[in-house]
Design an enzyme around this catalytic site. Sequence first.
Site, PDB file in Angstrom:
ATOM      1  N   SER A 149       3.572  -2.760   7.513  1.00 39.77           N
ATOM      2  CA  SER A 149       2.229  -2.751   6.921  1.00 39.77           C
ATOM      3  C   SER A 149       1.202  -2.860   8.040  1.00 39.77           C
ATOM      4  O   SER A 149       1.476  -3.485   9.081  1.00 39.77           O
ATOM      5  CB  SER A 149       2.060  -3.938   5.974  1.00 39.77           C
ATOM      6  OG  SER A 149       0.703  -4.044   5.593  1.00 39.77           O
ATOM      7  N   TYR A 162       3.337 -12.687   4.203  1.00 37.65           N
ATOM      8  CA  TYR A 162       3.644 -11.250   4.082  1.00 37.65           C
ATOM      9  C   TYR A 162       3.422 -10.562   5.436  1.00 37.65           C
ATOM     10  O   TYR A 162       4.279  -9.816   5.919  1.00 37.65           O
ATOM     11  CB  TYR A 162       2.737 -10.650   3.002  1.00 37.65           C
ATOM     12  CG  TYR A 162       2.788  -9.152   2.855  1.00 37.65           C
ATOM     13  CD1 TYR A 162       3.759  -8.534   2.071  1.00 37.65           C
ATOM     14  CD2 TYR A 162       1.829  -8.340   3.473  1.00 37.65           C
ATOM     15  CE1 TYR A 162       3.785  -7.155   1.921  1.00 37.65           C
ATOM     16  CE2 TYR A 162       1.851  -6.962   3.327  1.00 37.65           C
ATOM     17  CZ  TYR A 162       2.831  -6.365   2.557  1.00 37.65           C
ATOM     18  OH  TYR A 162       2.850  -5.001   2.410  1.00 37.65           O
TER      19      TYR A 162
HETATM   20  N1  LIG Z   1       0.528  -0.203  -1.557  1.00 41.69           N
HETATM   21  C1  LIG Z   1      -0.007  -0.477  -0.398  1.00 41.69           C
HETATM   22  O1  LIG Z   1      -1.238  -0.406  -0.221  1.00 41.69           O
HETATM   23  C2  LIG Z   1       0.848  -0.875   0.783  1.00 41.69           C
HETATM   24  C3  LIG Z   1       0.216  -1.078   2.024  1.00 41.69           C
HETATM   25  C4  LIG Z   1       0.991  -1.433   3.122  1.00 41.69           C
HETATM   26  C5  LIG Z   1       2.373  -1.554   2.981  1.00 41.69           C
HETATM   27  N2  LIG Z   1       2.951  -1.342   1.764  1.00 41.69           N
HETATM   28  C6  LIG Z   1       4.415  -1.487   1.679  1.00 41.69           C
HETATM   29  O2  LIG Z   1       4.947  -0.338   1.030  1.00 41.69           O
HETATM   30  C7  LIG Z   1       6.149  -0.698   0.339  1.00 41.69           C
HETATM   31  C8  LIG Z   1       6.073  -0.249  -1.110  1.00 41.69           C
HETATM   32  O3  LIG Z   1       4.982  -0.918  -1.722  1.00 41.69           O
HETATM   33  P1  LIG Z   1       4.391  -0.529  -3.146  1.00 41.69           P
HETATM   34  O4  LIG Z   1       2.933  -0.611  -3.033  1.00 41.69           O
HETATM   35  O5  LIG Z   1       5.020   0.702  -3.646  1.00 41.69           O
HETATM   36  O6  LIG Z   1       4.825  -1.826  -3.998  1.00 41.69           O
HETATM   37  P2  LIG Z   1       5.933  -2.065  -5.129  1.00 41.69           P
HETATM   38  O7  LIG Z   1       5.850  -3.509  -5.516  1.00 41.69           O
HETATM   39  O8  LIG Z   1       5.791  -1.058  -6.205  1.00 41.69           O
HETATM   40  O9  LIG Z   1       7.291  -1.793  -4.376  1.00 41.69           O
HETATM   41  C9  LIG Z   1       8.181  -2.783  -3.995  1.00 41.69           C
HETATM   42  C10 LIG Z   1       9.532  -2.487  -4.631  1.00 41.69           C
HETATM   43  O10 LIG Z   1      10.477  -3.428  -4.110  1.00 41.69           O
HETATM   44  C11 LIG Z   1      11.312  -3.849  -5.174  1.00 41.69           C
HETATM   45  N3  LIG Z   1      11.894  -5.158  -4.862  1.00 41.69           N
HETATM   46  C12 LIG Z   1      11.239  -6.346  -4.779  1.00 41.69           C
HETATM   47  N4  LIG Z   1      12.108  -7.337  -4.548  1.00 41.69           N
HETATM   48  C13 LIG Z   1      13.343  -6.767  -4.473  1.00 41.69           C
HETATM   49  C14 LIG Z   1      14.666  -7.283  -4.264  1.00 41.69           C
HETATM   50  N5  LIG Z   1      14.907  -8.600  -4.109  1.00 41.69           N
HETATM   51  N6  LIG Z   1      15.693  -6.415  -4.234  1.00 41.69           N
HETATM   52  C15 LIG Z   1      15.480  -5.083  -4.430  1.00 41.69           C
HETATM   53  N7  LIG Z   1      14.270  -4.544  -4.639  1.00 41.69           N
HETATM   54  C16 LIG Z   1      13.215  -5.382  -4.660  1.00 41.69           C
HETATM   55  C17 LIG Z   1      10.386  -3.890  -6.388  1.00 41.69           C
HETATM   56  O11 LIG Z   1      11.106  -3.874  -7.620  1.00 41.69           O
HETATM   57  C18 LIG Z   1       9.521  -2.655  -6.165  1.00 41.69           C
HETATM   58  O12 LIG Z   1      10.082  -1.500  -6.776  1.00 41.69           O
HETATM   59  C19 LIG Z   1       6.308  -2.204   0.529  1.00 41.69           C
HETATM   60  O13 LIG Z   1       7.155  -2.457   1.637  1.00 41.69           O
HETATM   61  C20 LIG Z   1       4.899  -2.659   0.846  1.00 41.69           C
HETATM   62  O14 LIG Z   1       4.886  -3.867   1.576  1.00 41.69           O
HETATM   63  C21 LIG Z   1       2.226  -1.013   0.660  1.00 41.69           C
END
Ligand SMILES: NC(=O)c1ccc[n+]([C@@H]2O[C@H](COP(=O)([O-])OP(=O)(O)OC[C@H]3O[C@@H](n4cnc5c(N)ncnc54)[C@H](O)[C@@H]3O)[C@@H](O)[C@H]2O)c1
Length: 268
Positions: A149, A162
């Site tokens: 991130s 985080y």
């Molecule tokens: N959305 C943003 O703006 C953003 C920005 C920077 C980084 N990210 C990163 O991108 C990635 C995806 O984020 P997103 O926005 O799609 O969020 P999201 O919450 O939809 O995705 C996270 C996924 O991880 C799964 N998960 C959580 N705990 C788990 C476990 N114990 N075992 C298996 N699966 C598990 C959840 O069910 C979910 O499907 C993440 O790593 C997040 O940190 C997102």
Amino acid sequence: MKGRLKDKVAIVTGSGANIGEACVKAMAAEGAGVVVADINREGAERVAGEINANGGRAMARYVDLLDENSVKNLVKDTLEHFGRIDILHNNAANTQAAQMAADAGITDLECSVWDAAFAVNARGTMLMTKHCVPAMIEAGGGSIINTSSGVSILGDIFTPAYSASKGAVNSFTRNTATQYGKKNIRCNALLPGLILTDLSRSMVPEEQLAMLEKHTLLPRLGNPDDIARMVVFLASDEASFVTGQILAVDGGISTHQPFVGDVLQSMA
Ligand SMILES: NC(=O)c1ccc[n+]([C@@H]2O[C@H](COP(=O)([O-])OP(=O)(O)OC[C@H]3O[C@@H](n4cnc5c(N)ncnc54)[C@H](O)[C@@H]3O)[C@@H](O)[C@H]2O)c1
């Protein structure tokens, strides 16, 4: 361009919704056999069903990244079904609303909140890597993509646990690239900026979105397909000499002086 991942097999963790869903669908569209792995069974089954209905090759699998046996079973099932593993995308993270809300002021931070961030984001990434690397060596190489991130490299007033857990992902990325480069395994990390999903729209107030857009060098905020295109590139042989890199996919928000946003707004 289709077929860039033909004959390859990919596991994407946390791919039952949002960014992971876009990434696993993009890899399937490029010809990869994909494992839609998530603790969210329903989401994983929906996404795999949609890929198969569109002529792709997908298998949904439950995984709880907190549990090493669950990770081992995911890898075993993948090898039984597809016979190989070429690509691992460590996308899952603990983004639960209660966790993110409790991950705030450092003097009030509970150890359980710190541990819950590291358990999925850093330890989960380590476990998936640990158990997929032997299959990649067997296959003659592979590509591991870790979703980190932007907050792993920039200070913020929110989410210290985080952010620190994603900093650990960056370090682990370089270690993985270093230990297994001679086995033809590449490992890179992505630093997404704010990516618009249902989740991020529900968590980030409108004023903050406007502020982020003001400081983004390009004329829009990011969407899941922006991440998916970079993931496909890193997974593919087009990136065959790219390893150990921490790559921002953020419209340039992390690259400039703080006053630039105001100047850009006055020029718009
Ligand atoms: N959305 C943003 O703006 C953003 C920005 C920077 C980084 N990210 C990163 O991108 C990635 C995806 O984020 P997103 O926005 O799609 O969020 P999201 O919450 O939809 O995705 C996270 C996924 O991880 C799964 N998960 C959580 N705990 C788990 C476990 N114990 N075992 C298996 N699966 C598990 C959840 O069910 C979910 O499907 C993440 O790593 C997040 O940190 C997102």
